[in-house]
Design an enzyme around this catalytic site. Structure first.
Site, short mmCIF file in Angstrom:
data_model
loop_
_atom_site.label_atom_id
_atom_site.label_comp_id
_atom_site.label_asym_id
_atom_site.label_seq_id
_atom_site.Cartn_x
_atom_site.Cartn_y
_atom_site.Cartn_z
N ASP A 280 -1.51 -7.39 3.20
CA ASP A 280 -2.31 -7.78 2.05
C ASP A 280 -3.74 -8.06 2.53
OD1 ASP A 280 -3.06 -8.69 -0.60
OD2 ASP A 280 -0.96 -9.22 -0.91
N GLY B 29 -5.56 -5.99 5.50
CA GLY B 29 -6.21 -4.71 5.28
C GLY B 29 -6.42 -4.40 3.81
N ASP B 30 -6.88 -3.20 3.57
CA ASP B 30 -7.17 -2.67 2.24
C ASP B 30 -6.27 -1.47 2.01
OD1 ASP B 30 -8.14 -1.37 -0.01
OD2 ASP B 30 -10.24 -1.35 0.63
N PHE B 31 -5.34 -1.58 1.06
CA PHE B 31 -4.38 -0.49 0.90
C PHE B 31 -4.98 0.78 0.33
CE2 PHE B 31 -2.68 -2.86 -3.11
CZ PHE B 31 -3.64 -2.29 -3.93
N HIS C 165 1.07 -1.08 -11.35
CA HIS C 165 0.63 -1.26 -12.74
C HIS C 165 -0.77 -1.87 -12.83
CE1 HIS C 165 1.90 -5.72 -13.68
NE2 HIS C 165 1.34 -5.61 -12.48
#
Length: 342
Positions: A206, A234-236, A254
């Site tokens: 996350d 991190g940045d997904f 969503h």
């Protein structure tokens, strides 16, 4: 006649009024949650005079709030202006299993309501409510407002209490050795998976601010999980930890529109070997599922995201290097869509 009330048919105009009044109950519940009324009456009834004194509120105003909530069955109104607990009020308490207190605080918070009230403007502009009311996307705004972020993270943990047991009970995780919980918050889902499957190891992935909270006090800090959990920031939309057997995302897809969801799935596919599984836990829009359709409006307003049908998920998977193998329904609001990397 199109609705019923205690066995009696309700005229359509009355039904409309009832739905509108539900909005005020949301705000009243939020007030009670912020004031911790459910905790204050948990040991037994207390007078509104005493409750007002303890909470620093105006007695008459507090009485009117609690009277309305008692009328909805959330508290019990007793003689001599006293209010007591009910089975429902238990779930507005802090730190009890299954609590929905933070979910209620999020639903009624002024900063969130300002975005949710933007349904008409969202339809006219194509922007989401946070962009319209705050000038930036919701998660960017949370990064600048720590208290709001804390409430949001708590609300996601609240929702987990309603869905995680069903997910863990109905999906067979025993075939997996290493799993990544992508955007897994404070780790409620991953902790439950690991506790039920002693042979697994897991990674919580996350953004840095969330991982800091998970390391400090989340369910993954349990001594019984020591040595089986890794925390990765991190940045997904850029990259996720590669080389694991399965990747799971609960109530994440969503949040994003179709273009963003495809981008997310492509990043996942880049991290995965052929034949590995992407598990997407989401509400599926189906015939008669009003809750999913109402939540879809909330996502349109809050994040620009979408609640999707099974066919819409299938199309996202096929466009990004996956095939939808099956849908595991479990009786909770969320099903698990199992996609295989091809």
């Amino acid at each position: 006649m199109s609705d019923t009330n205690e066995g009696r048919a309700v005229p359509p105009p009355v039904m409309i009024m009832n739905h509108i009044h539900g909005m005020m109950l949301t705000f009243a519940m939020r007030a009670a949650a912020e004031l911790e009324i459910a905790d204050l009456v948990a040991g037994g009834p207390r007078s509104v005079e005493e409750l007002a004194r303890v909470t620093g509120t105006q007695e008459r105003a507090l009485y009117r709030i609690l009277r309305a909530l008692a009328g909805a069955g959330i508290f019990a109104e007793l003689p001599e202006r006293r209010f007591g607990p009910t089975p429902t009020s238990h779930f507005l308490r802090k730190d009890v299993p299954g609590s929905l207190r933070d979910w209620v605080r999020l639903a009624g918070a002024d900063w969130n309501v300002a975005a949710l009230c933007s349904v008409l403007d969202c339809a006219r502009t194509g922007k989401d409510g946070y962009e319209l009311s705050k000038g930036m996307r919701m998660f960017d705004w949370f990064e600048q407002h720590a208290e709001a972020r804390q409430i949001f993270d708590g609300s996601m943990t609240d929702v987990s209490s309603l869905t995680v047991p069903a997910i863990v009970a109905t999906y067979d995780f025993s075939r997996i050795e290493r799993i990544v919980d992508v955007a897994g918050g404070h780790g409620a889902l991953l902790a439950a998976i690991l506790e039920a499957n002693p042979g697994l190891s897991g990674t919580l992935f996350d953004v840095p601010s969330v991982i800091r909270g998970a390391r400090a006090s989340g369910p993954l800090t349990s001594p019984g999980l020591a040595g089986r959990v890794a925390f990765v920031e991190g940045d997904f939309f850029q990259a996720i930890p590669p080389g694991h057997d399965a990747y799971i995302m609960k109530w994440i897809v969503h949040d994003w529109n179709d273009e963003e969801a495809r981008r997310l799935f492509r990043v996942c596919r880049q991290a995965m070997d052929k034949g590995k599984r992407l598990l997407v836990a989401e509400t599926i829009v189906e015939e008669g599922n009003l809750d999913a359709k109402v939540m879809d409006l909330a996502m349109m307003s809050a994040t620009g995201g979408i609640e999707r049908t099974e066919a819409e998920f299938r199309a996202l998977f096929e466009a990004t290097g996956f095939t939808l193998a099956r849908v595991v329904r479990n009786g909770s609001p969320m099903s698990v869509l199992e996609a295989v990397a091809v």
